[in-house]
Design a protein around this motif. Sequence first.
Motif, PDB file in Angstrom:
ATOM      1  N   GLY A   1      -0.998  -3.054   5.128  1.00  9.64           N
ATOM      2  CA  GLY A   1      -1.247  -3.529   3.536  1.00  9.64           C
ATOM      3  C   GLY A   1      -1.130  -2.302   2.815  1.00  9.64           C
ATOM      4  N   THR A   2      -1.197  -2.237   1.673  1.00 10.44           N
ATOM      5  CA  THR A   2      -1.532  -0.552   0.700  1.00 10.44           C
ATOM      6  C   THR A   2      -3.492  -0.986   0.956  1.00 10.44           C
ATOM      7  OG1 THR A   2      -2.137  -2.719  -1.095  1.00 10.44           O
ATOM      8  CG2 THR A   2       0.239  -1.776  -1.442  1.00 10.44           C
TER       9      THR A   2
ATOM     10  N   ASP B   1       0.604   1.060  18.459  1.00 11.41           N
ATOM     11  CA  ASP B   1       2.061   2.237  17.138  1.00 11.41           C
ATOM     12  C   ASP B   1       3.315   1.460  16.618  1.00 11.41           C
ATOM     13  OD1 ASP B   1       0.723   4.368  19.545  1.00 11.41           O
ATOM     14  OD2 ASP B   1       1.191   2.197  21.035  1.00 11.41           O
ATOM     15  N   ALA B   2       2.007   0.570  16.245  1.00 10.61           N
ATOM     16  CA  ALA B   2       3.359  -0.090  14.444  1.00 10.61           C
ATOM     17  C   ALA B   2       2.971  -0.055  13.233  1.00 10.61           C
ATOM     18  CB  ALA B   2       3.732  -1.407  15.333  1.00 10.61           C
ATOM     19  N   ASN B   3       2.939  -0.998  12.875  1.00 15.62           N
ATOM     20  CA  ASN B   3       3.002  -1.537  11.210  1.00 15.62           C
ATOM     21  C   ASN B   3       1.659  -2.323  11.413  1.00 15.62           C
ATOM     22  OD1 ASN B   3       4.897  -2.362  11.299  1.00 15.62           O
ATOM     23  ND2 ASN B   3       4.924  -2.875   9.130  1.00 15.62           N
ATOM     24  N   PHE B   4       1.309  -2.676  12.506  1.00 19.78           N
ATOM     25  CA  PHE B   4       0.351  -3.980  12.276  1.00 19.78           C
ATOM     26  C   PHE B   4      -0.327  -3.970  13.167  1.00 19.78           C
ATOM     27  CE2 PHE B   4       4.288  -5.048  15.087  1.00 19.78           C
ATOM     28  CZ  PHE B   4       3.588  -4.982  15.981  1.00 19.78           C
ATOM     29  N   LEU B   5      -1.605  -4.962  13.103  1.00 20.21           N
ATOM     30  CA  LEU B   5      -2.608  -5.173  14.354  1.00 20.21           C
ATOM     31  C   LEU B   5      -1.985  -6.042  14.875  1.00 20.21           C
ATOM     32  CD1 LEU B   5      -5.491  -2.665  12.024  1.00 20.21           C
ATOM     33  CD2 LEU B   5      -4.234  -1.790  14.074  1.00 20.21           C
ATOM     34  N   LEU B   6      -2.951  -6.010  15.958  1.00 22.20           N
ATOM     35  CA  LEU B   6      -3.460  -7.418  16.324  1.00 22.20           C
ATOM     36  C   LEU B   6      -4.784  -7.474  17.262  1.00 22.20           C
ATOM     37  CD1 LEU B   6      -1.996 -10.285  17.919  1.00 22.20           C
ATOM     38  CD2 LEU B   6      -2.030  -8.920  20.058  1.00 22.20           C
ATOM     39  N   VAL B   7      -5.693  -8.333  16.720  1.00 21.49           N
ATOM     40  CA  VAL B   7      -6.971  -8.561  16.334  1.00 21.49           C
ATOM     41  C   VAL B   7      -7.977 -10.021  16.741  1.00 21.49           C
ATOM     42  CG1 VAL B   7      -9.052  -7.609  14.597  1.00 21.49           C
ATOM     43  CG2 VAL B   7      -7.545  -6.641  13.842  1.00 21.49           C
ATOM     44  N   ARG B   8      -8.367  -9.533  17.763  1.00 28.45           N
ATOM     45  CA  ARG B   8      -9.127 -10.879  18.244  1.00 28.45           C
ATOM     46  C   ARG B   8     -10.841 -10.772  17.651  1.00 28.45           C
ATOM     47  NH1 ARG B   8      -5.936 -11.643  22.403  1.00 28.45           N
ATOM     48  NH2 ARG B   8      -5.779  -9.614  23.815  1.00 28.45           N
TER      49      ARG B   8
ATOM     50  N   ALA C   1       3.440   7.841   7.006  1.00 20.18           N
ATOM     51  CA  ALA C   1       2.664   8.563   7.461  1.00 20.18           C
ATOM     52  C   ALA C   1       1.037   8.012   6.593  1.00 20.18           C
ATOM     53  CB  ALA C   1       2.569  10.151   7.244  1.00 20.18           C
ATOM     54  N   GLU C   2       2.139   6.781   4.975  1.00 17.40           N
ATOM     55  CA  GLU C   2       0.552   7.165   4.599  1.00 17.40           C
ATOM     56  C   GLU C   2       0.298   5.523   5.391  1.00 17.40           C
ATOM     57  OE1 GLU C   2       1.615   6.806   0.229  1.00 17.40           O
ATOM     58  OE2 GLU C   2       0.631   5.103  -0.513  1.00 17.40           O
ATOM     59  N   LEU C   3       1.372   4.509   5.838  1.00 16.56           N
ATOM     60  CA  LEU C   3       0.867   3.385   5.866  1.00 16.56           C
ATOM     61  C   LEU C   3       0.215   3.251   7.764  1.00 16.56           C
ATOM     62  CD1 LEU C   3       4.344   1.417   5.417  1.00 16.56           C
ATOM     63  CD2 LEU C   3       2.347   1.062   4.984  1.00 16.56           C
ATOM     64  N   ILE C   4       0.256   4.810   8.306  1.00 17.72           N
ATOM     65  CA  ILE C   4      -0.006   5.061  10.102  1.00 17.72           C
ATOM     66  C   ILE C   4      -1.662   5.713   9.333  1.00 17.72           C
ATOM     67  CG2 ILE C   4      -0.681   6.630  11.907  1.00 17.72           C
ATOM     68  CD1 ILE C   4       2.707   6.541  11.659  1.00 17.72           C
ATOM     69  N   ALA C   5      -2.047   6.646   8.666  1.00 21.96           N
ATOM     70  CA  ALA C   5      -3.181   6.390   7.788  1.00 21.96           C
ATOM     71  C   ALA C   5      -4.040   5.088   7.319  1.00 21.96           C
ATOM     72  CB  ALA C   5      -3.411   7.508   7.032  1.00 21.96           C
ATOM     73  N   GLN C   6      -3.529   4.016   7.172  1.00 22.46           N
ATOM     74  CA  GLN C   6      -3.837   2.858   6.285  1.00 22.46           C
ATOM     75  C   GLN C   6      -4.205   2.376   8.043  1.00 22.46           C
ATOM     76  OE1 GLN C   6      -5.132   1.827   3.913  1.00 22.46           O
ATOM     77  NE2 GLN C   6      -4.483   3.931   2.347  1.00 22.46           N
TER      78      GLN C   6
END
Length: 365
Positions: free
Chosen positions: A346-347, A303-310, A277-282
């Motif tokens: 991350g944190t 929908d994961a614990n990472f972002l793909l960013v251009r 829950a905390e990682l999703i909020a982050q």
Amino acid sequence: MPWLLACGPKPRFAFVMEEIARLVRPHLLGLKPYSSARDEFSGTAEVYLDANENSLGGVGSYPRYPDPHQQAIKARLADLKGLSPSQIFLGNGSDEPIDLLIRAFCQPGQEEILILPPTYGMYEVSATINQVALRKVNLLPDFQPDVEAILAASSLTTKILWLCSPNNPSGNLFQAESIERLLRHFPGLVVIDEAYADFSPAPSWLSRLAEFPRLVVLQTFSKAWGLAGLRCGMAFGHPYLIALLDKIKPPYNLSQPAQQLVLQALERESDKKQQVAELIAQREHLAHTLQQTEGVLEVLPSDANFLLVRFRQAGELFAYLMERGVIVRDRQGVVHGHQALRITVGTAAENAQLLHHIAQFYAGH
Ligand SMILES: *Cc1c(COP(=O)(O)O)cnc(C)c1O
């Protein structure tokens, strides 16, 4: 046994086994697996002189071979997931079942797997190691599977279709209707890799196992559970298929400390949920902030614990971050990956550091 009930009466089970058996490499159908000392005697005894272990105890804390069938973990997992232990395979990371599935179902030099780039790299690596050819049907520009093109590219020698949902590196879930159509119409095994499912709002495909006997679901202790260093992955499927994987795995593929630590982790599911829950909020915070950051062209929904960013000047930014000790993944080289970096959430402090350096970079450019 829940799966038997779910599969209906016995004739249906026999029919389903047949459906899987026709996909297996024929020479494995009659394989007699290695029989370990622990297979030949599984009760409790006073004196164990059957496995050539060091009877004095050796120099460490693990003189005995571990349970080759990992029964304690499977019993606990079966409870947690609402499955039968016979539907669960445990491996040295998900990488082990990925390799075993290819080895069990694909004839080298004759048959192939189908992957949907951009996706997790191990499907291709494992296939290539096993001399199994690949067919590739790129994801659409919105990172969804092109169902018609996948079915058109499939034949009876296309033994495994790999669906990574949420997908690595794009982060998105595949639409359930697309997956369902593939489950109905793809002629071979359909593997759904749910390594990141804990971070997504969608229900797991585990609940559909009884409906689709050629479905295999992969999950792992490496991501949400925070045990990447332990190496433990899970494959879920029809008991016939799971028995086949068990037959061809190295007998003691999960070490005793790994088994103990996984069991301990399973008692702390609520802590895992809290961190998720905390990682999703982050993640949401990071996505939101990046969207308003100078130099950011697009933040893909995750929908994961990472972002793909251009990013503008993504390559230079990547190098700039690395020089400042912040390592992200350059995904510019993958299909639809133009100008994209993949950033693990991350944190709060790490994310702030990342955002600071990104702002500094564009301030200077
Ligand atoms: C990280 C990851 C895994 C996990 O692999 P392990 O061997 O279990 O650590 C599996 N699939 C995907 C798509 C991943 O990104």
